[in-house]
Design a protein around this motif. Structure first.
Motif, PDB file in Angstrom:
ATOM      1  N   ASP A 105      90.233  54.271  21.252  1.00 13.92           N
ATOM      2  CA  ASP A 105      89.011  54.520  19.996  1.00 13.92           C
ATOM      3  C   ASP A 105      89.248  53.537  19.081  1.00 13.92           C
ATOM      4  O   ASP A 105      90.631  53.001  18.707  1.00 13.92           O
ATOM      5  CB  ASP A 105      90.034  56.000  19.263  1.00 13.92           C
ATOM      6  N   HIS A 168      95.482  59.059  13.665  1.00 17.82           N
ATOM      7  CA  HIS A 168      95.803  59.983  14.379  1.00 17.82           C
ATOM      8  C   HIS A 168      96.676  59.528  15.773  1.00 17.82           C
ATOM      9  O   HIS A 168      96.196  58.598  16.204  1.00 17.82           O
ATOM     10  CB  HIS A 168      94.567  60.997  15.019  1.00 17.82           C
ATOM     11  N   GLU A 232      89.243  49.889  12.937  1.00 14.67           N
ATOM     12  CA  GLU A 232      90.396  51.033  13.674  1.00 14.67           C
ATOM     13  C   GLU A 232      90.605  50.292  15.022  1.00 14.67           C
ATOM     14  O   GLU A 232      89.965  49.848  15.674  1.00 14.67           O
ATOM     15  CB  GLU A 232      89.692  52.357  14.113  1.00 14.67           C
TER      16      GLU A 232
HETATM   17 MG    MG Z   1      90.075  57.726  15.423  1.00 18.34          MG
END
Ligand code: MG
Length: 248
Positions: A105, A168, A232
């Motif tokens: 991700d 997360h 990210e």
């Molecule tokens: Mg994410």
């Protein structure tokens, strides 16, 4: 429960991260005035398919695309389509890939042509916030050491941190425990241990921190209409310190 990954699992996640990074790079190479967010989505889909991987977002709770494409005041979860980028825009793209059941991700925000100096600084500061968070991914540190580091950089730059959406844990699911807020008190939270893998993702607004969700059930924008940036990486915590998995 925070699931710690074995070295073999982290190797598989490195491949998922590599495919994710390749997809993001394919998008970045195409960002220019005139391109549509739907065309960017096609490029990411092709990169993931050509690598023999699966897109992580498509179908996730019904999300209709491979990437989230979030221009200007859109914070996250924008749906790609016919919208054409124009000079002076910024475009945040979030993408994920699955390899052998493990997720990667990552997100990046690009300027389209020349952007206002304050907007360029928003991108730079948000990216530095992510780097500061990654630097805290060391065994023995605490989870909110990451959060506090991101917040210090973002707010130190004069910007604000989104509260409603957070980073997360990640592994055999895209979203695992723990949540990784982009704000918090250093020295608090679970102790970081080797084998934890976290998606760290500062979402930073040029104006106030408030956000609103559109009627489409996905698109999240700043409440005051100010631009928002999003970077990210998926990061493994190892004995040797942080290892960024979402690299080509
Ligand atoms: Mg994410």
């Amino acid at each position: 429960m925070i699931v710690r990954k074995s070295p073999a699992e982290i190797e598989t996640m490195r491949e998922a991260g590599r495919v994710t990074a390749c997809a993001l790079a394919a998008v970045g190479a195409a960002v220019r005035a005139g391109v549509t967010t739907g065309e960017l989505d096609d490029l990411a889909a092709t990169a993931i398919r050509d690598a023999g991987a699966l897109p992580a977002f498509k179908g996730y709770h019904g999300f209709p695309a491979t990437i989230c494409a979030s221009p200007n005041s859109v914070v996250v979860h924008g749906i790609p389509g016919r919208e054409r980028l124009v000079d002076g825009d910024i475009i945040s793209v979030d993408v994920g890939a699955i390899v052998d059941g493990y997720y990667g991700d990552a997100a990046f925000t690009w300027p389209v042509g020349e952007v206002a100096p304050e907007v360029a600084r928003l991108l730079e500061v948000t990216r530095r916030g992510l780097e500061a968070g990654i630097a805290r991914c060391v065994p023995g540190m605490r989870l909110y050491d990451i959060s506090a580091a991101v917040q210090r950089v973002a707010e130190g730059g004069g910007f604000s941190v989104v509260r409603e959406y957070v980073g997360h844990g990640i592994g055999r699911a895209m979203h695992e425990e723990p949540q990784v807020p982009n704000y918090g008190t250093a020295g608090r939270g679970p102790t970081l241990q080797p084998g934890m893998v976290l998606a760290i993702e500062p979402m930073v607004n040029l104006g106030g921190p408030g956000v609103v969700q559109a009627k489409d059930g996905w698109t999240v924008s700043t409440a005051d209409g100010s631009p928002s940036a999003h970077f990210e990486h998926t990061v493994a915590i190892t004995e040797d310190g942080p290892v960024v998995l979402t690299v080509e």
